[in-house]
Scaffold this active site. Structure first.
Site, short mmCIF file in Angstrom:
data_model
loop_
_atom_site.label_atom_id
_atom_site.label_comp_id
_atom_site.label_asym_id
_atom_site.label_seq_id
_atom_site.Cartn_x
_atom_site.Cartn_y
_atom_site.Cartn_z
N GLY A 12 0.82 -1.21 0.00
CA GLY A 12 0.00 0.00 0.00
C GLY A 12 0.86 1.26 0.00
O GLY A 12 0.63 2.19 -0.77
N ASP A 70 7.90 5.27 8.65
CA ASP A 70 7.21 4.60 9.74
C ASP A 70 5.96 5.41 10.03
O ASP A 70 6.02 6.63 10.22
CB ASP A 70 8.07 4.44 10.99
CG ASP A 70 7.53 3.33 11.88
OD1 ASP A 70 7.59 2.16 11.45
OD2 ASP A 70 7.01 3.63 12.97
N PHE A 153 -5.35 1.20 2.20
CA PHE A 153 -4.92 0.02 2.95
C PHE A 153 -5.05 0.31 4.45
O PHE A 153 -5.44 1.40 4.84
CB PHE A 153 -3.48 -0.37 2.58
CG PHE A 153 -2.43 0.62 3.03
CD1 PHE A 153 -2.18 1.77 2.29
CD2 PHE A 153 -1.68 0.40 4.18
CE1 PHE A 153 -1.23 2.68 2.70
CE2 PHE A 153 -0.71 1.31 4.59
CZ PHE A 153 -0.48 2.46 3.85
N GLY A 154 -4.70 -0.69 5.25
CA GLY A 154 -4.64 -0.49 6.70
C GLY A 154 -5.99 -0.10 7.30
O GLY A 154 -7.00 -0.77 7.09
N TYR A 155 -5.99 1.02 8.02
CA TYR A 155 -7.18 1.48 8.73
C TYR A 155 -8.01 2.45 7.88
O TYR A 155 -8.96 3.05 8.40
CB TYR A 155 -6.76 2.18 10.03
CG TYR A 155 -5.97 1.30 10.98
CD1 TYR A 155 -6.62 0.55 11.98
CD2 TYR A 155 -4.58 1.21 10.90
CE1 TYR A 155 -5.91 -0.24 12.85
CE2 TYR A 155 -3.86 0.40 11.77
CZ TYR A 155 -4.53 -0.31 12.75
OH TYR A 155 -3.82 -1.12 13.62
N LYS A 176 -6.55 10.84 -1.89
CA LYS A 176 -5.81 10.52 -0.65
C LYS A 176 -4.42 11.16 -0.71
O LYS A 176 -3.93 11.71 0.28
CB LYS A 176 -5.70 9.00 -0.45
CG LYS A 176 -4.89 8.65 0.79
CD LYS A 176 -4.79 7.17 1.09
CE LYS A 176 -3.86 6.93 2.30
NZ LYS A 176 -3.64 5.51 2.63
N ARG A 182 1.23 10.89 4.65
CA ARG A 182 2.41 10.55 3.84
C ARG A 182 2.72 11.70 2.86
O ARG A 182 3.87 12.10 2.69
CB ARG A 182 2.13 9.24 3.09
CG ARG A 182 3.34 8.58 2.47
CD ARG A 182 3.10 7.09 2.25
NE ARG A 182 3.08 6.37 3.52
CZ ARG A 182 1.99 5.88 4.08
NH1 ARG A 182 0.80 5.95 3.49
NH2 ARG A 182 2.06 5.29 5.25
O1 LIG Z 1 -5.17 3.10 6.88
C1 LIG Z 1 -3.99 3.38 6.81
N1 LIG Z 1 -3.59 4.28 5.87
C2 LIG Z 1 -2.34 4.70 5.75
O2 LIG Z 1 -2.02 5.51 4.87
C3 LIG Z 1 -1.42 4.15 6.67
N2 LIG Z 1 -0.12 4.34 6.87
C4 LIG Z 1 0.22 3.53 7.88
N3 LIG Z 1 -0.85 2.84 8.32
C5 LIG Z 1 -0.91 1.81 9.36
O3 LIG Z 1 0.30 1.79 10.06
C6 LIG Z 1 1.05 0.64 9.71
C7 LIG Z 1 2.44 1.06 9.35
O4 LIG Z 1 3.40 0.33 10.08
P1 LIG Z 1 4.89 0.40 9.55
O5 LIG Z 1 5.24 1.83 9.30
O6 LIG Z 1 5.75 -0.40 10.39
O7 LIG Z 1 4.78 -0.27 8.10
P2 LIG Z 1 4.65 -1.78 7.67
O8 LIG Z 1 5.14 -2.69 8.75
O9 LIG Z 1 3.27 -2.02 7.18
O10 LIG Z 1 5.65 -1.84 6.41
P3 LIG Z 1 7.23 -1.42 6.43
O11 LIG Z 1 7.30 -0.06 5.77
O12 LIG Z 1 7.68 -1.37 7.85
O13 LIG Z 1 7.91 -2.46 5.61
C8 LIG Z 1 0.39 0.06 8.48
O14 LIG Z 1 0.59 -1.33 8.36
C9 LIG Z 1 -1.05 0.44 8.73
O15 LIG Z 1 -1.63 -0.45 9.65
C10 LIG Z 1 -1.87 3.21 7.60
N4 LIG Z 1 -3.13 2.80 7.66
MG LIG Z 2 6.84 -2.25 9.73
#
Ligand SMILES: O=c1[nH]c(=O)c2ncn([C@@H]3O[C@H](COP(=O)(O)OP(=O)(O)OP(=O)(O)O)[C@@H](O)[C@H]3O)c2[nH]1
Ligand SMILES: [Mg+2]
Length: 204
Positions: A12, A70, A153-155, A176, A182
């Site tokens: 995502g 992050d 994605f995510g929430y 978005k 972001r």
């Molecule tokens: O609805 C959402 N819209 C977004 O735009 C968004 N950005 C972050 N999130 C949430 O926060 C976690 C990041 O955790 P995070 O930064 O550790 O990333 P990740 O573990 O998914 O991947 P990586 O970048 O570490 O490889 C994600 O999985 C999501 O649950 C989002 N949810």
């Molecule tokens: Mg992560």
């Protein structure tokens, strides 16, 4: 075309960075393009610390400049949770739908006016040649009572954006990308990117 590497395995995020950077004349590579990229342990207690951990580890591994992201959801009625644990809130399986369900369950008796929340994104830009830079961005919203929309994605399906009258998952990707945490963080990075790239060029 210039290339920028993002230290993420999240599809995502990868999609959003592709479109955010494409309009700025960069092509994007992520860890999904590198088969043997390491899994960086996210041991930090802040988004900034974890973004730095990811960017510096991958930059060191590849010998190139790299951006780490992050990010996560901060819910006021949950004292800031899921916060830095957003990806694994309902367990290590990292299920977006299980995470979302858990937040809805925890908020089930919380009235609308107290369901305020924000998405937060820390970006770190690291290089073997210079000091790491960090920036951040956020977007305010409210947690709905049920998921709505299928984009993002995510929430995103439970994050209601007041100024749009829709959940993040009901917005088109370009919508978005105009208002997201972001996108806001990337705006802040942009101000520092040219100087960073110039220093990079003189040191190589
Ligand atoms: O609805 C959402 N819209 C977004 O735009 C968004 N950005 C972050 N999130 C949430 O926060 C976690 C990041 O955790 P995070 O930064 O550790 O990333 P990740 O573990 O998914 O991947 P990586 O970048 O570490 O490889 C994600 O999985 C999501 O649950 C989002 N949810
Ligand atoms: Mg992560």
């Amino acid at each position: 075309m210039k290339t920028v590497i993002i230290a993420t395995k999240n599809k995502g995020k990868a999609k959003e960075f592709e479109s955010l950077f494409h309009s700025r004349g960069f092509q994007v590579q992520t860890l999904l393009d590198f088969e043997d990229a390491l899994d960086v342990e996210e041991t930090g207690t802040t988004f900034e610390e974890n973004a730095i951990l990811k960017a510096e580890a991958i930059s060191k591994m590849l010998g190139k400049f790299v951006i780490g992201d992050d990010s996560g959801l901060i819910v006021d009625a949950l004292d800031g949770r899921p916060g830095v644990y957003s990806a694994r809130y309902a367990g290590e399986a990292k299920s977006d739908s299980a995470n979302t369900e858990k937040v809805l369950q925890e908020l089930k008796d919380v009235p609308e006016e107290k369901r305020t929340a924000r998405f937060y994104c820390a970006l770190a830009l690291a290089s073997p040649n210079q000091e790491t830079i960090t920036v951040s961005g956020s977007v305010e919203g409210r947690i709905t009572n049920e998921p709505k929309g299928t984009n993002g994605f995510g929430y995103d399906p439970v994050f209601y954006v007041g100024e749009k009258g829709k959940t993040m998952a009901e917005l088109k990707s370009n919508e978005k990308n105009e208002i997201s945490h972001r996108a806001n963080a990337l705006h802040a990075l942009e101000e520092k990117l040219d100087a960073f790239l110039e220093r990079e060029a003189t040191q190589l």
